[in-house]
Design a protein around this motif. Structure first.
Motif, mmCIF file in Angstrom:
data_model
loop_
_atom_site.group_PDB
_atom_site.id
_atom_site.type_symbol
_atom_site.label_atom_id
_atom_site.label_comp_id
_atom_site.label_asym_id
_atom_site.label_seq_id
_atom_site.Cartn_x
_atom_site.Cartn_y
_atom_site.Cartn_z
ATOM 1 N N UNK A 34 21.585 10.067 10.898
ATOM 2 C CA UNK A 34 22.235 9.897 12.207
ATOM 3 C C UNK A 34 21.264 9.708 13.369
ATOM 4 N N UNK A 35 19.980 9.964 13.174
ATOM 5 C CA UNK A 35 19.012 9.914 14.260
ATOM 6 C C UNK A 35 17.950 8.862 13.954
ATOM 7 N N UNK A 40 12.692 7.075 11.775
ATOM 8 C CA UNK A 40 11.439 6.316 11.940
ATOM 9 C C UNK A 40 10.225 7.223 11.759
ATOM 10 N N UNK A 41 10.307 8.442 12.282
ATOM 11 C CA UNK A 41 9.203 9.393 12.124
ATOM 12 C C UNK A 41 8.943 9.713 10.647
ATOM 13 N N UNK A 42 9.986 9.586 9.826
ATOM 14 C CA UNK A 42 9.859 9.882 8.391
ATOM 15 C C UNK A 42 9.610 8.619 7.574
ATOM 16 N N UNK A 43 9.339 7.490 8.262
ATOM 17 C CA UNK A 43 8.943 6.271 7.571
ATOM 18 C C UNK A 43 10.049 5.277 7.286
ATOM 19 N N UNK A 44 11.249 5.533 7.767
ATOM 20 C CA UNK A 44 12.368 4.618 7.519
ATOM 21 C C UNK A 44 12.571 3.708 8.737
ATOM 22 N N UNK A 45 12.892 2.442 8.514
ATOM 23 C CA UNK A 45 13.101 1.554 9.661
ATOM 24 C C UNK A 45 14.361 1.881 10.473
ATOM 25 N N UNK A 46 15.280 2.652 9.887
ATOM 26 C CA UNK A 46 16.527 2.993 10.579
ATOM 27 C C UNK A 46 17.202 4.130 9.812
ATOM 28 N N UNK A 47 18.335 4.601 10.331
ATOM 29 C CA UNK A 47 19.120 5.576 9.575
ATOM 30 C C UNK A 47 19.612 4.902 8.307
ATOM 31 N N UNK A 48 19.993 5.701 7.307
ATOM 32 C CA UNK A 48 20.489 5.114 6.062
ATOM 33 C C UNK A 48 21.592 5.982 5.463
ATOM 34 N N UNK A 49 22.400 5.353 4.632
ATOM 35 C CA UNK A 49 23.575 5.995 4.033
ATOM 36 C C UNK A 49 23.169 7.076 3.034
#
Length: 130
Positions: A34-35, A40-49
């Motif tokens: 949701x954030x 992004x801080x955890x390496x993901x380009x966006x939130x994910x399902x």
């Protein structure tokens, strides 16, 4: 119905609302669902399902096809490529077995990155479906 039969595909637009609502509904408060900044801080380009939302969509796919009286007896799925907002997931299924009032369906859900979900679902069928 027989082994080899293919179910009609289901196209699911992956929206930010779907991802967040699914996480909230399943009480999964992990920030990556949701954030955007935390993701992004955890390496993901966006939130994910989350997997529970995926599991629910797989269940919906099968009950849409077999009807509301079918019962999901066993769901064995594995996640692959993440479902990010703005993408589309297409669910496809192939019947692999039919016997004794049950069907086993191989399910694959793919998005723009590859296979998001793969697995099998065993479904008890309403009388007269076989």
């Amino acid at each position: 119905m027989k082994a080899g039969d293919e179910l009609p595909e289901l196209t699911v637009p992956i929206t930010r609302t779907l991802i967040v609502a699914g996480a909230l509904a399943s009480r999964d408060y992990q920030d990556v669902h949701h954030d955007t900044e935390a993701a992004a801080e955890k390496g993901s380009p966006d939130i994910f399902m989350n997997i529970l939302t995926t599991n629910g969509l797989v269940g919906r796919y099968l009950t849409d096809h077999f009807g509301p009286r079918c019962v999901l007896r066993k769901v064995a799925i594995r996640l692959g490529a993440p479902n990010y907002p703005g993408d589309t997931m297409v669910l496809r299924g192939t019947v692999t077995e039919v016997a004794d009032g049950t069907a086993v369906v191989r399910v694959v859900g793919a998005n723009g990155l590859g296979h998001h979900v793969t697995g099998t679902v065993t479904v008890s069928l309403p009388e007269g479906t076989e």
